[in-house]
Design a protein around this motif. Structure first.
Motif, short mmCIF file in Angstrom:
data_model
loop_
_atom_site.label_atom_id
_atom_site.label_comp_id
_atom_site.label_asym_id
_atom_site.label_seq_id
_atom_site.Cartn_x
_atom_site.Cartn_y
_atom_site.Cartn_z
N ALA A 46 0.83 -1.21 0.00
CA ALA A 46 0.00 0.00 0.00
C ALA A 46 0.86 1.26 0.00
CB ALA A 46 -0.94 0.00 1.21
N LEU A 47 1.93 1.27 0.80
CA LEU A 47 2.80 2.45 0.86
C LEU A 47 3.54 2.67 -0.46
CD1 LEU A 47 4.26 2.06 4.46
CD2 LEU A 47 2.72 3.86 3.66
N VAL A 48 4.00 1.59 -1.07
CA VAL A 48 4.69 1.70 -2.36
C VAL A 48 3.72 2.23 -3.42
CG1 VAL A 48 5.71 0.33 -4.23
CG2 VAL A 48 6.49 -0.01 -1.89
N ALA A 49 2.51 1.71 -3.43
CA ALA A 49 1.51 2.17 -4.41
C ALA A 49 1.16 3.64 -4.18
CB ALA A 49 0.26 1.30 -4.32
N GLU A 50 1.02 4.01 -2.92
CA GLU A 50 0.69 5.40 -2.57
C GLU A 50 1.80 6.35 -2.99
OE1 GLU A 50 0.61 7.54 1.64
OE2 GLU A 50 -0.97 6.05 1.43
N ARG A 51 3.04 5.92 -2.82
CA ARG A 51 4.19 6.76 -3.15
C ARG A 51 4.28 6.98 -4.66
NH1 ARG A 51 8.11 7.84 0.66
NH2 ARG A 51 6.21 7.76 1.86
N GLY A 52 3.95 5.96 -5.43
CA GLY A 52 3.91 6.09 -6.88
C GLY A 52 5.18 5.70 -7.59
N PRO A 53 5.11 5.62 -8.93
CA PRO A 53 6.25 5.21 -9.74
C PRO A 53 7.44 6.16 -9.57
CG PRO A 53 4.24 5.25 -11.05
CD PRO A 53 3.91 5.88 -9.73
N ARG B 66 7.22 -8.49 -6.85
CA ARG B 66 6.18 -7.52 -6.51
C ARG B 66 6.74 -6.18 -6.05
NH1 ARG B 66 2.17 -10.73 -2.81
NH2 ARG B 66 0.79 -8.98 -3.29
N ILE B 67 7.99 -6.15 -5.62
CA ILE B 67 8.68 -4.92 -5.23
C ILE B 67 10.14 -5.05 -5.63
CG2 ILE B 67 7.18 -4.42 -3.24
CD1 ILE B 67 9.76 -5.33 -1.55
N VAL B 68 10.89 -3.97 -5.46
CA VAL B 68 12.34 -3.99 -5.66
C VAL B 68 12.98 -3.40 -4.41
CG1 VAL B 68 14.27 -3.13 -7.04
CG2 VAL B 68 12.12 -3.74 -8.15
N ILE B 69 13.95 -4.11 -3.89
CA ILE B 69 14.73 -3.60 -2.77
C ILE B 69 15.95 -2.92 -3.38
CG2 ILE B 69 16.09 -4.17 -0.72
CD1 ILE B 69 14.27 -6.66 -0.41
N ARG B 70 16.20 -1.69 -2.95
CA ARG B 70 17.29 -0.89 -3.52
C ARG B 70 18.27 -0.46 -2.44
NH1 ARG B 70 16.46 0.97 -8.44
NH2 ARG B 70 14.50 0.45 -9.41
N ARG B 71 19.51 -0.41 -2.84
CA ARG B 71 20.56 0.15 -1.99
C ARG B 71 21.35 1.11 -2.87
NH1 ARG B 71 23.46 0.55 2.30
NH2 ARG B 71 25.64 0.01 2.41
N SER C 112 10.89 0.01 -3.69
CA SER C 112 10.14 0.65 -4.77
C SER C 112 9.23 -0.37 -5.43
CB SER C 112 11.08 1.25 -5.81
OG SER C 112 11.75 0.24 -6.54
N GLY C 113 8.41 0.11 -6.32
CA GLY C 113 7.54 -0.76 -7.10
C GLY C 113 8.36 -1.54 -8.12
N PRO C 114 7.81 -2.63 -8.63
CA PRO C 114 8.56 -3.49 -9.57
C PRO C 114 8.85 -2.84 -10.90
CG PRO C 114 6.28 -4.20 -9.44
CD PRO C 114 6.48 -3.15 -8.38
N GLU C 115 8.03 -1.87 -11.32
CA GLU C 115 8.24 -1.21 -12.61
C GLU C 115 9.51 -0.38 -12.63
OE1 GLU C 115 6.13 1.54 -9.95
OE2 GLU C 115 5.73 -0.53 -10.54
#
Length: 90
Positions: free
Chosen positions: A14-21, A61-66, A83-86
């Motif tokens: 939900a937080l990732v979707a709310e934050r947006g691409p 479904r998500i991407v973990i970033r560093r 972040s989102g997968p896109e």
């Protein structure tokens, strides 16, 4: 504080979707959304949030970033963002 992995998953997504691409969330945002702002409560959820985030990344479904780059979900350390997968650029 015991929290079901499903609740953590729902919160992260939900937080990732709310934050947006193109935008990321901090894992502590998910922990705080569940447990509140007091560090004694949300800090206990950081391990479970990480475990759920790793599972979600493996599912695509998500991407973990560093440092802005996708990580290997089985081998990363330190501060990370979600972040989102896109937004993946492997």
């Amino acid at each position: 504080m015991k929290v079901a992995p499903e609740r953590i998953e729902e919160t992260i997504l939900a937080l990732v979707a709310e934050r947006g691409p193109g935008r990321t969330i901090c894992p502590s945002e998910a922990a705080r959304a569940i447990a509140g702002d007091h560090p004694d409560q949300w800090s206990r959820l950081m391990g479970p949030v990480r475990q759920v985030a790793v599972r979600l990344m493996k599912q695509g479904r998500i991407v973990i970033r560093r440092k802005g780059r996708p990580v290997d979900p089985d081998d990363f350390r330190g501060v990370y963002r979600i972040s989102g997968p896109e937004e993946a650029s492997f």
